[in-house]
Structure formats: C-alpha cells, structure tokens
Design a protein around this motif. Structure first.
Motif, PDB file in Angstrom:
ATOM      1  N   LYS A 143       0.883  -1.217   0.111  1.00 53.42           N
ATOM      2  CA  LYS A 143       0.087   0.108  -0.074  1.00 53.42           C
ATOM      3  C   LYS A 143       0.790   1.245   0.060  1.00 53.42           C
ATOM      4  CE  LYS A 143      -3.870  -2.064   2.526  1.00 53.42           C
ATOM      5  NZ  LYS A 143      -4.903  -2.156   3.582  1.00 53.42           N
ATOM      6  N   ARG A 144       1.912   1.150   0.902  1.00 54.05           N
ATOM      7  CA  ARG A 144       2.714   2.493   0.943  1.00 54.05           C
ATOM      8  C   ARG A 144       3.627   2.679  -0.470  1.00 54.05           C
ATOM      9  NH1 ARG A 144       6.632   1.677   5.676  1.00 54.05           N
ATOM     10  NH2 ARG A 144       7.161   3.808   5.176  1.00 54.05           N
ATOM     11  N   LEU A 145       4.059   1.585  -1.052  1.00 54.11           N
ATOM     12  CA  LEU A 145       4.685   1.698  -2.207  1.00 54.11           C
ATOM     13  C   LEU A 145       3.824   2.401  -3.514  1.00 54.11           C
ATOM     14  CD1 LEU A 145       6.594  -1.698  -2.213  1.00 54.11           C
ATOM     15  CD2 LEU A 145       7.517   0.796  -2.345  1.00 54.11           C
ATOM     16  N   MET A 146       2.626   1.797  -3.525  1.00 50.53           N
ATOM     17  CA  MET A 146       1.648   2.286  -4.276  1.00 50.53           C
ATOM     18  C   MET A 146       1.199   3.836  -4.091  1.00 50.53           C
ATOM     19  SD  MET A 146       1.222   0.101  -6.718  1.00 50.53           S
ATOM     20  CE  MET A 146       0.012   1.046  -7.338  1.00 50.53           C
ATOM     21  N   GLN A 147       1.500   4.216  -2.721  1.00 55.42           N
ATOM     22  CA  GLN A 147       1.149   5.882  -2.517  1.00 55.42           C
ATOM     23  C   GLN A 147       2.278   6.629  -2.830  1.00 55.42           C
ATOM     24  OE1 GLN A 147      -0.005   5.211   1.773  1.00 55.42           O
ATOM     25  NE2 GLN A 147      -2.094   4.323   1.046  1.00 55.42           N
ATOM     26  N   GLY A 148       3.346   5.929  -3.298  1.00 59.27           N
ATOM     27  CA  GLY A 148       4.550   6.695  -3.698  1.00 59.27           C
ATOM     28  C   GLY A 148       5.557   6.666  -2.760  1.00 59.27           C
ATOM     29  N   ALA A 149       5.711   6.054  -1.663  1.00 60.48           N
ATOM     30  CA  ALA A 149       6.521   6.122  -0.592  1.00 60.48           C
ATOM     31  C   ALA A 149       7.992   5.318  -1.204  1.00 60.48           C
ATOM     32  CB  ALA A 149       5.944   5.240   0.604  1.00 60.48           C
ATOM     33  N   THR A 150       9.051   5.636  -0.762  1.00 62.34           N
ATOM     34  CA  THR A 150      10.181   5.110  -1.078  1.00 62.34           C
ATOM     35  C   THR A 150      10.766   4.254   0.114  1.00 62.34           C
ATOM     36  OG1 THR A 150      10.791   6.984  -2.588  1.00 62.34           O
ATOM     37  CG2 THR A 150      12.521   5.462  -1.521  1.00 62.34           C
ATOM     38  N   LEU A 151      10.909   3.142  -0.026  1.00 61.43           N
ATOM     39  CA  LEU A 151      10.901   1.960   0.743  1.00 61.43           C
ATOM     40  C   LEU A 151      12.407   1.233   0.281  1.00 61.43           C
ATOM     41  CD1 LEU A 151       7.762   0.349   1.419  1.00 61.43           C
ATOM     42  CD2 LEU A 151       8.589   2.287   2.569  1.00 61.43           C
ATOM     43  N   PRO A 152      13.334   0.787   1.609  1.00 60.24           N
ATOM     44  CA  PRO A 152      14.531   0.042   0.987  1.00 60.24           C
ATOM     45  C   PRO A 152      14.251  -1.060   0.365  1.00 60.24           C
ATOM     46  CG  PRO A 152      13.839  -0.280   3.475  1.00 60.24           C
ATOM     47  CD  PRO A 152      13.048   0.778   2.889  1.00 60.24           C
TER      48      PRO A 152
END
Length: 274
Positions: A143-152
């Motif tokens: 969900k966070r990735l689809m919201q544009g978050a940058t994750l490691p």
C-alpha cells in the motif's frame, strides 16, 4: 495429556482488496467477490496447508507449508491470469456492472508456524505464525509503495491487478530479488494490456496454437489487430505471424525462464533455516 507444540516453516499470502471502502456499494458485493476467488484458489491449489478464507472482511488469507512454497509463484500468476479471463468477466460484469477489473494487494510472508494441533492448520483463525504477520506487513508495504513511498525493499506494481510484496524472517536480499523478478515480468515485459492478456491466455492454455490465440484475442477481447477470416488458411497464417511477433516483443521465453528462477529462489528460502 500434554500436547506438544508443532513448529515448522510456512508461507502465507494475504490478498487484500484495493478500495474496498470506496469502490464498492456494500459489503455483500465484497463478500461475493472474495468467496468467488476463494473457491477458485482452493480448487486450483489443493496442496494448501491452510485453505484460503475471508479475513477481516476485505481480504483472503491462506498458506503453504515450506515444502510447497514454490507454488507461490504460480499462485501469483494464476491470480493475474484469472482476473483477465473470459470466465471472470462473465462473473464480474453482470453482478458489478463494470468493465473495470478489481485490484488487490498481494502480501506474501515467510516465517515459522506454531500451533497446538495440526488440525488447526485448516482454519486461518486458529493459526499462529510469523509468516501471517509478515504477510500482513507485506500488504501494508505494498500500500505504501503504491502511495509513492520510497522503501528500502519492494517494487510498486502500478499496472498489475495484484500488487506483490514479500516479507520474510530471513534473507531479505533474496526476497527482494524475487520481487524484482516479478516486477521484471509484470511491469517491464508485460507492460501493455495486450501483453498481459496474451500471457494470461497462454498460462491458462499453454497448448494454444498461434492462430487460436489470435482468434480469442479478437473474438473474446475485441482486439481488432487480429480481426481476420479464421475460416481461411492464409488469414490464419497472417494472424499466427502477428502473434509470433508479439511473443518475441514480450520475450515470452524469458518470462518462462524467469518464473522457473522465481520458483527455485522461493525454495531456497525454505531451506535457509533447515
């Protein structure tokens, strides 16, 4: 009598409906959709340790024992293929009145499974496992990735109906490598609606002849590129040639090879803590 606790590795998947509170008019619609998919998944994958069941009202949860976790690759491919099938559209459109297909977050968790009795494995509500916790975490990360978050770790599957994310108790680098391979397939090689539909058809019916594939793409999917007179041999040859070019453009052999690699890497993770 004392009952010992069984511990083993397991792989669980939480399939969470995108927009369950905004895209559907009532909970009955969601339940109808989830129960339909639950039946299809449990029929298609009889080796599930825990059959898929509705979880939290807007998702499905089920899992494999570690010895079968290479099937996660086929589970992901099957889900994407089935939602693009004529059979699903015949279920979906009359009931929901939309040609827009539903989307799902596809969270996979690998970890240890601890429960009191082996019979409890059949009920997601009685299973205690870090793999389930990881699957829920994977959905949150998707969900966070689809919201544009940058994750490691992880990749945004923006054009895919199922948004893959994998979280494990160990070997994060290998897990992220698996995600990268699925990203290569579904966001790079299958980067158009036509390519996704073509691969879905070939996954479901791998023995289709080229002209048969072209005919389905025209008659069932309305792709006018393959609109020819299929009663004529020369016309079928033209359609077959077009399909051959399409398969070369999407690098179909590489897709099959990559899926073989994914299955092997999933099994390598099952052996890490043995």
């Amino acid at each position: 009598m004392f009952l010992g606790r069984f511990m083993m590795q397991a792989a669980y998947c939480f399939i969470d409906l995108v927009g369950s509170r905004t895209n559907f008019t009532d909970q009955t619609q969601i339940l109808t959709l989830l129960q339909h998919l639950q039946e299809k998944l449990n029929d298609r994958f009889p080796d599930l340790l825990t059959p898929f069941m509705v979880k939290d009202g807007d998702g499905l949860l089920g899992g494999f024992q570690a010895a079968e976790q290479s099937q996660l690759a086929d589970l992901f491919v099957f889900c994407n293929a089935y939602l693009r099938s004529v059979a699903f559209r015949q279920f979906w459109q009359p009931l929901f009145g939309s040609t827009d297909l539903p989307e799902f977050y596809f969270g996979v968790g690998l970890g240890n499974l601890v429960t009191v009795e082996k019979t409890d494995y059949q009920d997601v509500n009685r299973v205690n496992s870090s793999a389930i916790v990881n699957a829920l975490t994977a959905v949150d990360q998707a969900k966070r990735l689809m919201q544009g978050a940058t994750l490691p770790l992880g990749y945004p599957f923006s054009t895919s109906l199922f948004k893959w994310q994998l979280v494990t108790d160990w070997s994060a680098e290998t897990a992220n490598g698996i995600s990268a391979l699925f990203y290569l397939i579904y966001e790079r090689l299958l980067n158009t609606k036509l390519r996704k539909e073509t691969f879905a058809l070939l996954y479901a019916q791998p023995n289709l002849k080229r002209y048969e594939l072209a005919q389905i793409l025209w008659e069932a999917y309305g792709n006018t590129t393959y609109q020819v007179d299929y009663t004529q041999q020369k016309e079928r040859a033209v359609a077959s040639s077009k399909i051959s070019r399409l398969l070369n453009q999407m690098d179909y052999p590489l897709i099959k090879q990559t899926l073989t690699t994914v299955r092997a890497q999933l099994m390598s993770l099952a052996e890490v803590n043995v």
